[in-house]
Design a protein around this motif. Structure first.
Motif, mmCIF file in Angstrom:
data_model
loop_
_atom_site.group_PDB
_atom_site.id
_atom_site.type_symbol
_atom_site.label_atom_id
_atom_site.label_comp_id
_atom_site.label_asym_id
_atom_site.label_seq_id
_atom_site.Cartn_x
_atom_site.Cartn_y
_atom_site.Cartn_z
ATOM 1 N N TYR A 186 19.834 125.742 90.207
ATOM 2 C CA TYR A 186 20.756 124.658 89.833
ATOM 3 C C TYR A 186 20.701 124.347 88.345
ATOM 4 N N TYR A 187 19.533 124.603 87.735
ATOM 5 C CA TYR A 187 19.346 124.231 86.328
ATOM 6 C C TYR A 187 19.034 125.450 85.454
ATOM 7 N N ASN A 188 19.309 125.271 84.184
ATOM 8 C CA ASN A 188 18.865 126.230 83.165
ATOM 9 C C ASN A 188 18.220 125.424 82.050
ATOM 10 N N MET A 189 17.124 124.776 82.385
ATOM 11 C CA MET A 189 16.453 123.856 81.472
ATOM 12 C C MET A 189 14.957 124.130 81.451
ATOM 13 N N PRO A 190 14.275 123.797 80.352
ATOM 14 C CA PRO A 190 12.813 123.894 80.336
ATOM 15 C C PRO A 190 12.205 122.952 81.372
ATOM 16 N N VAL A 191 11.119 123.409 81.984
ATOM 17 C CA VAL A 191 10.422 122.613 82.998
ATOM 18 C C VAL A 191 8.960 122.445 82.591
ATOM 19 N N VAL A 192 8.465 121.223 82.711
ATOM 20 C CA VAL A 192 7.039 120.950 82.487
ATOM 21 C C VAL A 192 6.439 120.501 83.810
ATOM 22 N N ILE A 193 5.403 121.242 84.267
ATOM 23 C CA ILE A 193 4.705 120.874 85.497
ATOM 24 C C ILE A 193 3.425 120.151 85.109
ATOM 25 N N ALA A 194 3.338 118.877 85.456
ATOM 26 C CA ALA A 194 2.163 118.066 85.126
ATOM 27 C C ALA A 194 1.215 118.045 86.314
ATOM 28 N N SER A 195 0.018 118.578 86.103
ATOM 29 C CA SER A 195 -1.019 118.552 87.136
ATOM 30 C C SER A 195 -2.128 117.597 86.722
ATOM 31 N N GLY A 196 -3.041 117.321 87.642
ATOM 32 C CA GLY A 196 -3.986 116.225 87.448
ATOM 33 C C GLY A 196 -5.323 116.577 86.850
ATOM 34 N N GLY A 197 -5.424 117.702 86.127
ATOM 35 C CA GLY A 197 -6.686 118.064 85.499
ATOM 36 C C GLY A 197 -7.021 117.157 84.319
ATOM 37 N N PRO A 198 -8.302 117.124 83.910
ATOM 38 C CA PRO A 198 -8.733 116.228 82.820
ATOM 39 C C PRO A 198 -7.970 116.427 81.512
ATOM 40 N N SER A 238 5.073 117.057 96.984
ATOM 41 C CA SER A 238 3.983 116.630 97.857
ATOM 42 C C SER A 238 3.952 117.508 99.104
ATOM 43 N N VAL A 239 2.770 118.052 99.414
ATOM 44 C CA VAL A 239 2.630 118.938 100.575
ATOM 45 C C VAL A 239 1.481 118.523 101.493
ATOM 46 N N ASP A 240 0.659 117.620 101.030
ATOM 47 C CA ASP A 240 -0.564 117.240 101.752
ATOM 48 C C ASP A 240 -0.246 116.228 102.854
ATOM 49 N N GLY A 241 -0.708 116.521 104.063
ATOM 50 C CA GLY A 241 -0.414 115.649 105.194
ATOM 51 C C GLY A 241 -1.439 114.568 105.453
ATOM 52 N N SER A 242 -2.451 114.462 104.592
ATOM 53 C CA SER A 242 -3.537 113.516 104.870
ATOM 54 C C SER A 242 -3.182 112.088 104.473
ATOM 55 N N LEU A 243 -3.882 111.145 105.082
ATOM 56 C CA LEU A 243 -3.728 109.732 104.725
ATOM 57 C C LEU A 243 -4.159 109.513 103.281
ATOM 58 N N ALA A 244 -5.175 110.245 102.837
ATOM 59 C CA ALA A 244 -5.644 110.127 101.456
ATOM 60 C C ALA A 244 -4.525 110.448 100.474
ATOM 61 N N THR A 339 -13.500 115.348 87.197
ATOM 62 C CA THR A 339 -12.778 116.001 88.292
ATOM 63 C C THR A 339 -11.274 116.016 88.053
ATOM 64 N N HIS A 340 -10.741 114.913 87.498
ATOM 65 C CA HIS A 340 -9.304 114.740 87.314
ATOM 66 C C HIS A 340 -9.028 113.998 86.016
ATOM 67 N N ALA A 341 -7.745 113.902 85.702
ATOM 68 C CA ALA A 341 -7.343 113.067 84.568
ATOM 69 C C ALA A 341 -7.583 111.597 84.905
ATOM 70 N N LYS A 342 -7.819 110.797 83.884
ATOM 71 C CA LYS A 342 -8.006 109.356 84.089
ATOM 72 C C LYS A 342 -6.768 108.756 84.756
ATOM 73 N N TYR A 343 -7.006 107.731 85.548
ATOM 74 C CA TYR A 343 -5.997 106.971 86.290
ATOM 75 C C TYR A 343 -5.499 107.717 87.536
ATOM 76 N N ASN A 344 -6.023 108.924 87.770
ATOM 77 C CA ASN A 344 -5.832 109.565 89.065
ATOM 78 C C ASN A 344 -6.825 108.912 90.027
ATOM 79 N N LYS A 345 -6.406 108.620 91.262
ATOM 80 C CA LYS A 345 -7.291 107.934 92.195
ATOM 81 C C LYS A 345 -8.510 108.763 92.582
ATOM 82 N N TYR A 346 -8.451 110.062 92.324
ATOM 83 C CA TYR A 346 -9.591 110.922 92.620
ATOM 84 C C TYR A 346 -10.532 111.062 91.423
ATOM 85 N N PHE A 347 -10.191 110.431 90.308
ATOM 86 C CA PHE A 347 -10.977 110.622 89.084
ATOM 87 C C PHE A 347 -12.444 110.254 89.300
#
Length: 572
Positions: A186-198, A238-244, A339-347
């Motif tokens: 659908y698009y022809n644009m640059p994409v930035v994928i932000a993941s939760g690493g430090p 989002s793909v995770d089915g857990s309550l967490a 473990t993760h970037a700050k302000y991630n609940k798993y940090f």
């Protein structure tokens, strides 16, 4: 292989040929065939996958193969096979001679499809003397493969019922939402994928400058770090089915982000999004495509993914846009012992005790240094590399994390250099119109009819399973399976198998099937009565497990029916 080998064919005392490599005999000088039989008797283990390191003249391989039954397998690894194959009599064996992680993982993975983790590695005599490095490498690779498989098996056992519940309850959302297929190319644009690493934190300032000119895709739990800096991603995967996983979303209402979710994502996450959402099917979900189409009258795309939501985010980025793609925050390592970037609940910060618990080790880093990682991170890294390898257009994928592990297949550039692909004079326009609910009362009534039909199928399966248990109980009187019992069980199994094809229960059935395959092996020398009791217990456990799975699925499906009636049909 750079090492030179002096290979000789020598005639044994029994007139059979044997091999000598660098002055090491690979078989007996007297009777290699008899030696092989004794060797296999000492090393063979019932109901296991055997990995034989060293083919030699083939005596050990043939003796192992002759001893293996239907549920026992043999994998042969020999780094010098290409050196010796011209001087030996070849048998019909598949042999791995190019010893690397990918080849071993592929071959072993095919033999462990039922998730039987019972594997034994056997070294042929003297192979570890002149191939010590290669033998240790094989042991290390096998250990890592089995560790990852064990994690996967534990995941299946833990999440099976949860995945089934999510899948059934998500039918409501899938019916109402769009298929991700509407965004294909659908698009022809640059994409930035932000993941939760430090390392994500150091890229935030530049991401804020870019945010109106690139598509931003957030991988799952990354959302809270981005929101802290007032960045709302265009798409959240989002793909995770857990309550967490739901906990990452529950305190947020997303006014501008679009959710892209898998069919077994936690069903409540969708309620946190105001704009249109899109669904897809992970490629490793057999039977789901047909069932979704049957229930929702929609065709969802099946997408390759991996161990992490970030793997799926990467595949989705390629699916929706032909522009360059940048990864940020994709450390897959404990950068700065975080473990993760700050302000991630798993940090969290990790200490030496945490490192031991997580089984951390060092691997090649983004900057050519050594970085701290673990097996789950390594599995995610391999998934990225496998995905890239399967794609032709590799020149548009950039790892701009500037930290963490080195991921093969990605061009490493700084995030600021990725800015050269972005036209800052042009504001992005996702061109996604928030659609009004186009489903009619008749559409929802038809969905209700299909749900009711599903419940009826569950009822039929339930009756058949109870009938099967009655047949089994009847066999206890004579402690054997009479022809009438066997005939009755065969008819029950045939009907159940046919009905199971019309519903989707793979997630909740997997642990049951794995248990049946792995926990009731035939025992050497078992008596007729012992054989009867083993098969009885196996079938009884199967039917009872299936009954529980049916009852749970029926509860979730009835809840789905009530939700549709209450919210879309006025409680009719």
């Amino acid at each position: 292989m750079s090492q030179d080998f002096n290979i000789e064919v020598v005639t044994s005392k029994s007139s059979l040929p044997t091999l000598k490599v660098n002055d090491y005999y690979l078989h007996s000088k007297y009777d290699p065939k008899k030696e092989a039989e004794q060797f296999v008797n000492n090393h063979f283990a019932e109901n296991k996958v055997h990995i034989l390191f060293g083919y030699g003249y083939g005596y050990f391989a043939k003796a192992f193969k002759d001893k293996c039954k239907e549920n026992e397998h043999l994998l042969i690894i020999d780094p010098i096979y290409k050196e010796i194959e011209s001087v030996i009599t070849q048998e019909d064996f598949e042999i791995i001679s190019d010893v690397n992680e990918k080849n071993i993982e592929m071959a072993l993975g095919n033999l462990l499809k039922d998730l039987n983790l019972k594997v034994k590695v056997i070294c042929s005599p003297n192979y570890d003397k002149f191939l010590s490095k290669e033998y240790k490498m094989v042991l290390k690779i096998v250990k890592e493969i089995l560790s990852v498989k064990k994690i996967y098996l534990n995941t299946i056992n833990y999440f099976a019922e949860m995945w089934q519940e999510n899948y059934i309850r998500n039918i409501y959302h899938i019916f109402e939402d769009e298929s991700l297929s509407v965004l294909e190319n659908y698009y022809n644009m640059p994409v930035v994928i932000a993941s939760g690493g430090p390392s994500l934190i150091k890229q935030i300032p530049l991401l804020k400058k870019m945010q109106n000119h690139v598509i931003i895709i957030a991988a799952g739990s990354t959302v809270n770090t981005l929101l802290h800096y007032n960045i709302e991603a265009d798409f959240i995967v989002s793909v995770d089915g857990s309550l967490a996983n739901f906990k990452h979303f529950e305190n947020n209402i997303f006014e501008n982000s679009h959710l892209i979710y898998s069919v077994k994502n936690h069903y409540d996450i969708k309620n946190q999004f105001k704009k249109s959402s899109f669904s897809f099917i992970p490629v490793f979900e057999p039977g789901v495509y047909e069932h979704i189409e049957q229930m929702t009258q929609k065709q969802l795309p099946t997408l390759l993914g991996g161990a992490s939501v970030a793997n799926y985010a990467f595949v989705i980025a390629q699916y929706i846009s032909s522009g360059p793609i940048a990864l940020i925050g994709q450390d897959l390592a404990y950068t700065n012992n975080q473990t993760h970037a700050k302000y991630n609940k798993y940090f969290a910060n990790i200490d030496d005790d945490d490192k031991k618990i997580r089984g951390t080790f060092y691997t090649e880093g983004y900057n050519g240094d050594k970085v701290l990682t673990d097996l789950p991170f390594t599995s995610m890294k391999k998934d990225f590399e496998n995905i890239v390898e399967s794609i032709n257009k590799k020149g548009r994928f950039f790892n701009c994390t500037e930290g963490g592990v080195k991921i093969k297949g990605f061009t490493q550039i700084s995030f600021s250099d990725f800015g050269e692909f972005i036209d800052l004079s042009e504001e992005k326009n996702l061109n996604l119109v928030q659609k009004a609910n186009t489903k009619t009362i008749n559409d929802w009534e038809n969905l209700c009819f299909r749900i009711q039909s599903e419940i009826q199928i569950y009822n039929e399966i339930e009756k058949l399973l109870n009938k099967g248990l009655v047949y089994l109980e009847g066999s206890l009187v004579k402690e054997k399976f009479t022809s009438n019992v066997l005939k009755g069980l065969e008819q029950v199994d045939k009907k159940i198998k046919k009905l199971f094809k019309t519903v989707s229960m793979n997630s909740i059935l997997d642990p049951i099937i794995i248990d049946i395959i792995n926990n009731y092996p035939s025992i050497k020398g078992e008596t007729e009565q012992e054989n009867y009791m083993r098969v009885y217990n196996q079938n009884s456990s199967l039917y009872k497990g299936l009954l529980n799975a049916i009852k749970l699925s029926k509860i979730y499906t009835k809840d789905l029916l009530e939700k549709v009636k209450k919210e879309k049909l006025g409680g009719v």
